[in-house]
Design an enzyme around this catalytic site. Structure first.
Site, PDB file in Angstrom:
ATOM      1  N   LYS A  76      -5.156   0.219  -3.209  1.00  0.00           N
ATOM      2  CA  LYS A  76      -5.787   1.137  -2.258  1.00  0.00           C
ATOM      3  C   LYS A  76      -5.646   2.594  -2.715  1.00  0.00           C
ATOM      4  O   LYS A  76      -6.626   3.338  -2.738  1.00  0.00           O
ATOM      5  CB  LYS A  76      -5.171   0.963  -0.856  1.00  0.00           C
ATOM      6  CG  LYS A  76      -5.395  -0.435  -0.292  1.00  0.00           C
ATOM      7  CD  LYS A  76      -4.788  -0.596   1.091  1.00  0.00           C
ATOM      8  CE  LYS A  76      -3.276  -0.461   1.098  1.00  0.00           C
ATOM      9  NZ  LYS A  76      -2.577  -1.501   0.311  1.00  0.00           N
ATOM     10  N   THR A  77      -4.420   2.982  -3.072  1.00  0.00           N
ATOM     11  CA  THR A  77      -4.215   4.355  -3.542  1.00  0.00           C
ATOM     12  C   THR A  77      -5.026   4.610  -4.809  1.00  0.00           C
ATOM     13  O   THR A  77      -5.672   5.654  -4.962  1.00  0.00           O
ATOM     14  CB  THR A  77      -2.716   4.604  -3.804  1.00  0.00           C
ATOM     15  OG1 THR A  77      -2.006   4.401  -2.576  1.00  0.00           O
ATOM     16  CG2 THR A  77      -2.461   6.008  -4.304  1.00  0.00           C
ATOM     17  N   ASP A 121      -2.800   7.832   3.715  1.00  0.00           N
ATOM     18  CA  ASP A 121      -2.165   6.535   3.509  1.00  0.00           C
ATOM     19  C   ASP A 121      -1.507   6.094   4.818  1.00  0.00           C
ATOM     20  O   ASP A 121      -1.135   6.939   5.632  1.00  0.00           O
ATOM     21  CB  ASP A 121      -1.098   6.688   2.411  1.00  0.00           C
ATOM     22  CG  ASP A 121      -0.905   5.401   1.620  1.00  0.00           C
ATOM     23  OD1 ASP A 121      -1.523   4.381   1.980  1.00  0.00           O
ATOM     24  OD2 ASP A 121      -0.147   5.436   0.640  1.00  0.00           O
ATOM     25  N   THR A 170      -2.284  -1.228   5.504  1.00  0.00           N
ATOM     26  CA  THR A 170      -1.955  -2.620   5.212  1.00  0.00           C
ATOM     27  C   THR A 170      -2.227  -3.464   6.450  1.00  0.00           C
ATOM     28  O   THR A 170      -2.109  -4.673   6.415  1.00  0.00           O
ATOM     29  CB  THR A 170      -0.464  -2.746   4.844  1.00  0.00           C
ATOM     30  OG1 THR A 170       0.303  -2.030   5.812  1.00  0.00           O
ATOM     31  CG2 THR A 170      -0.187  -2.156   3.473  1.00  0.00           C
ATOM     32  N   ARG A 229       0.399  -4.708  -8.701  1.00  0.00           N
ATOM     33  CA  ARG A 229       1.654  -3.958  -8.809  1.00  0.00           C
ATOM     34  C   ARG A 229       2.784  -4.874  -9.278  1.00  0.00           C
ATOM     35  O   ARG A 229       3.606  -4.487 -10.094  1.00  0.00           O
ATOM     36  CB  ARG A 229       2.039  -3.315  -7.477  1.00  0.00           C
ATOM     37  CG  ARG A 229       3.425  -2.653  -7.547  1.00  0.00           C
ATOM     38  CD  ARG A 229       3.835  -1.969  -6.272  1.00  0.00           C
ATOM     39  NE  ARG A 229       2.989  -0.839  -5.971  1.00  0.00           N
ATOM     40  CZ  ARG A 229       2.571  -0.521  -4.755  1.00  0.00           C
ATOM     41  NH1 ARG A 229       2.908  -1.274  -3.730  1.00  0.00           N
ATOM     42  NH2 ARG A 229       1.816   0.525  -4.576  1.00  0.00           N
TER      43      ARG A 229
HETATM   44  N1  LIG Z   1      -7.877  -3.304  -9.821  1.00  0.00           N
HETATM   45  C1  LIG Z   1      -6.841  -2.906 -10.548  1.00  0.00           C
HETATM   46  N2  LIG Z   1      -6.891  -2.912 -11.888  1.00  0.00           N
HETATM   47  C2  LIG Z   1      -5.830  -2.550 -12.608  1.00  0.00           C
HETATM   48  N3  LIG Z   1      -4.663  -2.127 -12.097  1.00  0.00           N
HETATM   49  C3  LIG Z   1      -4.555  -2.080 -10.773  1.00  0.00           C
HETATM   50  C4  LIG Z   1      -5.630  -2.449  -9.932  1.00  0.00           C
HETATM   51  N4  LIG Z   1      -5.253  -2.308  -8.654  1.00  0.00           N
HETATM   52  C5  LIG Z   1      -3.993  -1.868  -8.690  1.00  0.00           C
HETATM   53  N5  LIG Z   1      -3.565  -1.734  -9.961  1.00  0.00           N
HETATM   54  C6  LIG Z   1      -2.228  -1.310 -10.374  1.00  0.00           C
HETATM   55  O1  LIG Z   1      -1.318  -1.650  -9.346  1.00  0.00           O
HETATM   56  C7  LIG Z   1      -0.560  -0.517  -8.977  1.00  0.00           C
HETATM   57  C8  LIG Z   1      -0.483  -0.454  -7.465  1.00  0.00           C
HETATM   58  O2  LIG Z   1      -1.729  -0.065  -6.927  1.00  0.00           O
HETATM   59  P1  LIG Z   1      -1.839   0.928  -5.681  1.00  0.00           P
HETATM   60  O3  LIG Z   1      -0.697   1.886  -5.698  1.00  0.00           O
HETATM   61  O4  LIG Z   1      -3.191   1.502  -5.700  1.00  0.00           O
HETATM   62  O5  LIG Z   1      -1.673  -0.083  -4.487  1.00  0.00           O
HETATM   63  P2  LIG Z   1      -1.771   0.197  -2.911  1.00  0.00           P
HETATM   64  O6  LIG Z   1      -2.766  -0.768  -2.385  1.00  0.00           O
HETATM   65  O7  LIG Z   1      -2.004   1.638  -2.675  1.00  0.00           O
HETATM   66  O8  LIG Z   1      -0.325  -0.221  -2.400  1.00  0.00           O
HETATM   67  P3  LIG Z   1       0.489   0.313  -1.092  1.00  0.00           P
HETATM   68  O9  LIG Z   1      -0.089  -0.395   0.091  1.00  0.00           O
HETATM   69  O10 LIG Z   1       1.891  -0.128  -1.352  1.00  0.00           O
HETATM   70  O11 LIG Z   1       0.345   1.794  -1.053  1.00  0.00           O
HETATM   71  C9  LIG Z   1      -1.225   0.689  -9.608  1.00  0.00           C
HETATM   72  O12 LIG Z   1      -0.295   1.453 -10.310  1.00  0.00           O
HETATM   73  C10 LIG Z   1      -2.206   0.164 -10.600  1.00  0.00           C
HETATM   74  O13 LIG Z   1      -1.713   0.388 -11.904  1.00  0.00           O
HETATM   75 MG   LIG Z   2      -0.741   3.069  -1.857  1.00  0.00          MG
END
Ligand SMILES: Nc1ncnc2c1ncn2[C@@H]1O[C@H](COP(=O)(O)OP(=O)(O)OP(=O)(O)O)[C@@H](O)[C@H]1O
Ligand SMILES: [Mg+2]
Length: 354
Positions: A76-77, A121, A170, A229
């Site tokens: 998401k981030t 977030d 989430t 992740r």
């Molecule tokens: N589609 C993707 N392709 C490649 N790497 C990805 C992808 N999605 C996520 N990642 C990797 O996974 C890691 C975590 O992603 P991210 O921080 O965006 O998750 P999030 O959904 O924001 O999690 P949270 O809910 O904990 O904030 C990132 O550092 C990224 O390197």
């Molecule tokens: Mg995030």
């Protein structure tokens, strides 16, 4: 810990926990895909978002507000940063818990540049007054700033430049409908397929300068719980092992031995997950047993068991939440190499086939 605080797991040393911490944050920044083309998987969300952004760019305007929902670590981030990059717009990053007063939000909103992306977030954890201010800001690009206190207080309307709000949660279910409805587009992030996670592992390995074979990547992907992740985190631990105990190359054998050392099993369960299952099976005959009792049995907080261990156990079909308590499925017995009892414990029809 307050009941609505979902940042659990503090006391548990978890390798597969999907929540980012320390080392993760630094490496994550380096491993984040920078544009939609680099973003692996999530075909549907990617296609939908691509249309939203392309159309906005073609109109020379600002993209509609975007809500991204999905489990921790699914991207998401990352996507929010990609949205800003694709729009060639600056991005401001904050989170629901950081905005406790409407004034905090007013300060942020009033300092946004035209077209800026505001990433909020954990938007489901914003305070009520801030949320209400956000409604008007999203819809009319306007906020009322209250000056003074008591009977003499006046509301001064403030025009905002058009901006794009990207909210991440989430728990989409916790968002009040008026807020949810103000987003022009909602992207639901799904767990990743093993083949997609393999590509994530290969990509990250390339960026980290780690040599990994196709089978090695497959082994890591298969234990990553559908979450990039976690795939990245396991890759780094396997890399350590390959460096110290092998010749640096991540093969299937190296990956499997490394993950055994870190107590991540073939399904991706870690120590806590297995402790919960083992207690459920060995102490309570497969259940049903209440959450509190189960938590005491493994020496953890209720919330830790419920929010950290259970979601994946449920998703994998190893554990069921029933009105009478937690129940193990036959798959759970098989996974721990135990034989399920003849009769369903507590007479849970359906779970045991017949
Ligand atoms: N589609 C993707 N392709 C490649 N790497 C990805 C992808 N999605 C996520 N990642 C990797 O996974 C890691 C975590 O992603 P991210 O921080 O965006 O998750 P999030 O959904 O924001 O999690 P949270 O809910 O904990 O904030 C990132 O550092 C990224 O390197
Ligand atoms: Mg995030």
């Amino acid at each position: 810990m307050s009941p609505d605080d979902d940042s659990v797991g503090g006391g548990v040393d978890r390798l597969v926990g999907a929540v980012a911490d320390g080392e993760d944050l630094a490496v994550e920044a380096a491993l984040r895909p920078k544009d939609l083309g680099e973003f692996i998987g999530q075909r549907r969300v990617r296609e939908q978002l691509d249309l939203v952004l392309r159309a906005a760019r073609a109109r020379g305007g600002t993209a509609d507000h975007v809500l991204l929902s999905g489990s921790p670590g699914l991207g998401k981030t990352t996507l929010s940063m990609i949205i800003a990059a694709e729009m060639a717009a600056p991005i401001r990053i904050t989170s629901g818990p950081a905005i406790q007063h409407a004034g905090d939000l007013a300060a942020i909103l009033s300092s946004l540049a035209e077209g800026e992306v505001l990433f909020l977030d954990e938007i489901h954890r914003m305070s009520r007054p801030a949320e209400e201010m956000l409604y008007m800001a999203m819809e009319d690009f306007r906020v009322d700033v209250v000056v003074g206190k008591g009977p003499g207080a006046t509301a001064i309307p403030l025009e905002l430049p058009p901006f794009t709000l990207v909210g991440a949660t989430t728990r989409a279910g916790l968002l009040p409908p008026p807020l949810r409805d103000r987003f022009g587009f909602t992207g639901h992030m799904e767990f990743y397929e093993p083949a997609e996670l393999e590509r994530v592992v290969h990509r990250s390995a390339g960026l980290l300068g780690v040599e990994v074979t196709a089978e090695g990547a497959g082994e890591i992907a298969g234990r990553s719980r559908g979450t990039p992740r976690i795939a990245n985190r396991l890759l780094r631990r396997v890399r350590d092992y390959a460096q110290i105990r092998a010749d640096g190359v991540v093969t299937r054998e190296v990956a499997a031995s490394a993950l055994e050392v870190y107590e991540v099993d073939a399904l991706g369960l870690d120590r806590l997950d297995r402790a919960v299952l083992r207690a459920l099976l060995k102490l309570f005959g497969g259940g049903p047993v209440g959450l509190s009792t189960l938590a005491v049995a493994v020496g953890e907080e209720r919330e830790t068991v419920e929010e950290v261990a259970e979601p994946f156990l449920v998703r994998e079909g190893l554990l069921a939440r029933t009105p009478r308590g937690r129940v193990a499925t036959p798959a759970a017995w098989r996974h721990l190499g135990l034989t399920p009892p003849e009769a369903p414990p507590g007479g849970q029809p359906g779970l045991f086939g017949t």
